[in-house]
Design a protein around this motif. Sequence first.
Motif, PDB file in Angstrom:
ATOM      1  N   PHE A 116       0.835  -1.200   0.000  1.00 19.53           N
ATOM      2  CA  PHE A 116       0.000   0.000   0.000  1.00 19.53           C
ATOM      3  C   PHE A 116       0.868   1.248   0.000  1.00 19.53           C
ATOM      4  O   PHE A 116       0.563   2.231  -0.691  1.00 19.53           O
ATOM      5  CB  PHE A 116      -0.912  -0.006   1.231  1.00 19.53           C
ATOM      6  CG  PHE A 116      -1.766   1.218   1.369  1.00 19.53           C
ATOM      7  CD1 PHE A 116      -2.952   1.323   0.673  1.00 19.53           C
ATOM      8  CD2 PHE A 116      -1.379   2.265   2.191  1.00 19.53           C
ATOM      9  CE1 PHE A 116      -3.740   2.459   0.787  1.00 19.53           C
ATOM     10  CE2 PHE A 116      -2.152   3.404   2.314  1.00 19.53           C
ATOM     11  CZ  PHE A 116      -3.338   3.500   1.612  1.00 19.53           C
ATOM     12  N   ALA A 117       1.971   1.237   0.764  1.00 15.51           N
ATOM     13  CA  ALA A 117       2.864   2.395   0.818  1.00 15.51           C
ATOM     14  C   ALA A 117       3.474   2.677  -0.554  1.00 15.51           C
ATOM     15  O   ALA A 117       3.566   3.837  -0.980  1.00 15.51           O
ATOM     16  CB  ALA A 117       3.962   2.149   1.856  1.00 15.51           C
ATOM     17  N   VAL A 118       3.891   1.616  -1.256  1.00 21.93           N
ATOM     18  CA  VAL A 118       4.464   1.795  -2.603  1.00 21.93           C
ATOM     19  C   VAL A 118       3.417   2.368  -3.540  1.00 21.93           C
ATOM     20  O   VAL A 118       3.691   3.283  -4.340  1.00 21.93           O
ATOM     21  CB  VAL A 118       4.994   0.444  -3.136  1.00 21.93           C
ATOM     22  CG1 VAL A 118       5.416   0.583  -4.596  1.00 21.93           C
ATOM     23  CG2 VAL A 118       6.155  -0.042  -2.282  1.00 21.93           C
ATOM     24  N   GLN A 119       2.206   1.860  -3.448  1.00 26.38           N
ATOM     25  CA  GLN A 119       1.136   2.345  -4.323  1.00 26.38           C
ATOM     26  C   GLN A 119       0.826   3.812  -4.050  1.00 26.38           C
ATOM     27  O   GLN A 119       0.645   4.603  -4.984  1.00 26.38           O
ATOM     28  CB  GLN A 119      -0.116   1.498  -4.095  1.00 26.38           C
ATOM     29  CG  GLN A 119      -1.302   1.915  -4.948  1.00 26.38           C
ATOM     30  CD  GLN A 119      -2.480   1.013  -4.719  1.00 26.38           C
ATOM     31  OE1 GLN A 119      -2.492  -0.117  -5.200  1.00 26.38           O
ATOM     32  NE2 GLN A 119      -3.452   1.493  -3.973  1.00 26.38           N
ATOM     33  N   GLU A 120       0.785   4.188  -2.784  1.00 28.00           N
ATOM     34  CA  GLU A 120       0.493   5.573  -2.443  1.00 28.00           C
ATOM     35  C   GLU A 120       1.601   6.514  -2.880  1.00 28.00           C
ATOM     36  O   GLU A 120       1.348   7.671  -3.215  1.00 28.00           O
ATOM     37  CB  GLU A 120       0.266   5.702  -0.928  1.00 28.00           C
ATOM     38  CG  GLU A 120      -1.028   5.071  -0.448  1.00 28.00           C
ATOM     39  CD  GLU A 120      -2.249   5.749  -1.033  1.00 28.00           C
ATOM     40  OE1 GLU A 120      -2.460   6.948  -0.768  1.00 28.00           O
ATOM     41  OE2 GLU A 120      -2.995   5.072  -1.772  1.00 28.00           O
ATOM     42  N   SER A 121       2.830   6.038  -2.886  1.00 26.08           N
ATOM     43  CA  SER A 121       3.957   6.898  -3.287  1.00 26.08           C
ATOM     44  C   SER A 121       3.916   7.249  -4.762  1.00 26.08           C
ATOM     45  O   SER A 121       4.536   8.220  -5.191  1.00 26.08           O
ATOM     46  CB  SER A 121       5.284   6.206  -2.951  1.00 26.08           C
ATOM     47  OG  SER A 121       5.460   5.037  -3.749  1.00 26.08           O
ATOM     48  N   THR A 122       3.184   6.490  -5.572  1.00 28.44           N
ATOM     49  CA  THR A 122       3.088   6.761  -7.012  1.00 28.44           C
ATOM     50  C   THR A 122       1.858   7.585  -7.361  1.00 28.44           C
ATOM     51  O   THR A 122       1.646   7.920  -8.532  1.00 28.44           O
ATOM     52  CB  THR A 122       3.021   5.427  -7.784  1.00 28.44           C
ATOM     53  OG1 THR A 122       1.869   4.687  -7.370  1.00 28.44           O
ATOM     54  CG2 THR A 122       4.278   4.603  -7.530  1.00 28.44           C
TER      55      THR A 122
END
Length: 648
Positions: A116-122
């Motif tokens: 989720f953190a990776v997805q939010e960073s994009t």
Amino acid sequence: IEAEYMVLWRPLLDGLAAGMCSSAKSNSGGVGCLVQKGSVMTLRAILLRHGHLFSVAQWSVILRHVILPAIQSAVEFDTSPVVNITSESPLVSSVEFLCAPLPLPPRAADEGLQKFAVQESTAESAPSRSLGEAELLVEASFADLRHGGDGNLSRAYGLSKENSPGRNVHEQPFPDSWLATTAPLALGMLTDIVSEQISTLGDDVRKLLWPIVLCHYQLWIIGPSTDVGKKQSDDISVLDDYYFDPLWRPCEAVVRIGCCELNRMLVLLSDFCDEGDGTQSRKWCGTICAAIAETLSKNVALENAIYEELTERKLPVPIIAYSETEKKNASGDVSKVTLEWAESTVTEDTHVEKRVATLDKDAIGGLDKRQDQKLCDADESDHLNGNRNSNVTNLERFVPALKVRCVAAFALQHHLPEVISRIVDKVEEDDISVLLAALDASRGTACAASVDVDLALAFQKFILSEWEDGVGEVERNIDAVGAGSYDRHLGGSGMFFLTQEADANRSIIQILSFLYLTECTKADVLEVWDHKTFAEPLLLERISDILDKFLLSERKDGHLVDPNFWRNSHDTGEKFALYCTSSAGVVCSILKTLLKFSSEQFYSQKKIVLPYIFALVRVRSDEIRDHVSTILNTRVANLLGIDEVPGV
């Protein structure tokens, strides 16, 4: 130094607490009280991720001066229709629309949370830096909230995807009610953040923080201190008086939330007892037993006080009673009934007058209307004269309050065996004795109330005052549940107090069974006490009392119950309250316990047990007969020498 450190945190915590108890309406995307819920989730995330930075003294300040005042302010100022909802039975909640507390979040390194953190960073609006642990938790919580997730933040990654099939936001019946949308999350936050600090702060949590938390649970379950019986000087004493209204009383929704969270906290504590060292585990076991015993005892004391005051007022109530010769015949008709009207006149010497009339069934409507008109005239006169003992006023004051106390007792008792089963090999004899005494007091109060005619009449009059269709609906309900059973249908006193009594019996039986069937061999108790010797006489006494009453009730009233009810004994008490229907599930629990007896235990108790086993063969419950059949084919067969006689 600690005070200076808190200067940095207080503005953030105070701001979120203010948002949590805000009175502003904030509905968005089908989610009600969005600001309030969002503030709770944010505060919860911060304290769960950074709570280890605070000392016990700082935690005390955060609880007493930030979190608890905000929670209490919000619940006291909720004036939504939810506060007036009362269930018709402790078993069947009318407030199931309350949101569920959030599950504990995954650890920071959880794979799903990191995805989720990776997805939010994009995302287009993503910050240039990486999200902190608390920020990540907040973002995942909001994604779960917006997309109708189940609270499992490990799956927030899938929910936040565009066109995710997991979106399922249900429309809330009371979107502007803080109690319906936010209260379970707020009190659940208290449970989560305190339980997470046990391993960090050790025994200081039990000594300094637990009393604060327990008192707030009791505030929601019982209410502020009252002069019930002998006032306890330490009631709510660890809380600051300024943050709650001493005249506030919790409604059923608040009580159910409070009981749910207390039970959840006790389960978490019992899990910790399995993992902690011997001394600390033993202390927590005593704390668990004392907490539930104290809360239940206070609730029973208040329940008794309301019960006694209600019955002492001799309220005017219609009694629809059927004599033995006037009971329903095979065709379901009732030729005549006796309508007894106990009309009280409140005077200085409290004189009570009664009139009895016998009439045809067809005449009930006219007479009832005349008597209702007489009551209306009396109530109007009472109102004009400022009489505080008005019938309607007293019913509205005492009957719902007594129902809520009964619900509280049921909710406190219901999950107790689950907690005790986890610590049964570590608990001390004195602790378990106090707990059993509290359960027996609850059972005794419910037993007396369930057969009190005055109380049944008060409940009946309250039901009549709520039914809008008048006498026609009264007759239909009486015909549906059986003659002479005005206190046995949903909302009647029998439905409430027989359920409370049965649940207290069930808890006592299961706790004593744990003791009777468990060997105490652990070294983490002060003294290895004999569980079996302690539990055996108490268990057999309770079994005999329950089965005697069940067999008598089933033989006398079992034919009044729809045969379909007997197909699942655990559901029968939800619609029609007799001792035999309410206690059928308890009898099943007893029979399951007998099947767990060792061969030697069963053989030693055969003179007590076997007569009941043989008597239960003819009962109407399929489930009970199935258990009896198993006992006959195993234990009794062995006694008869078909296999072998145990112990010989």
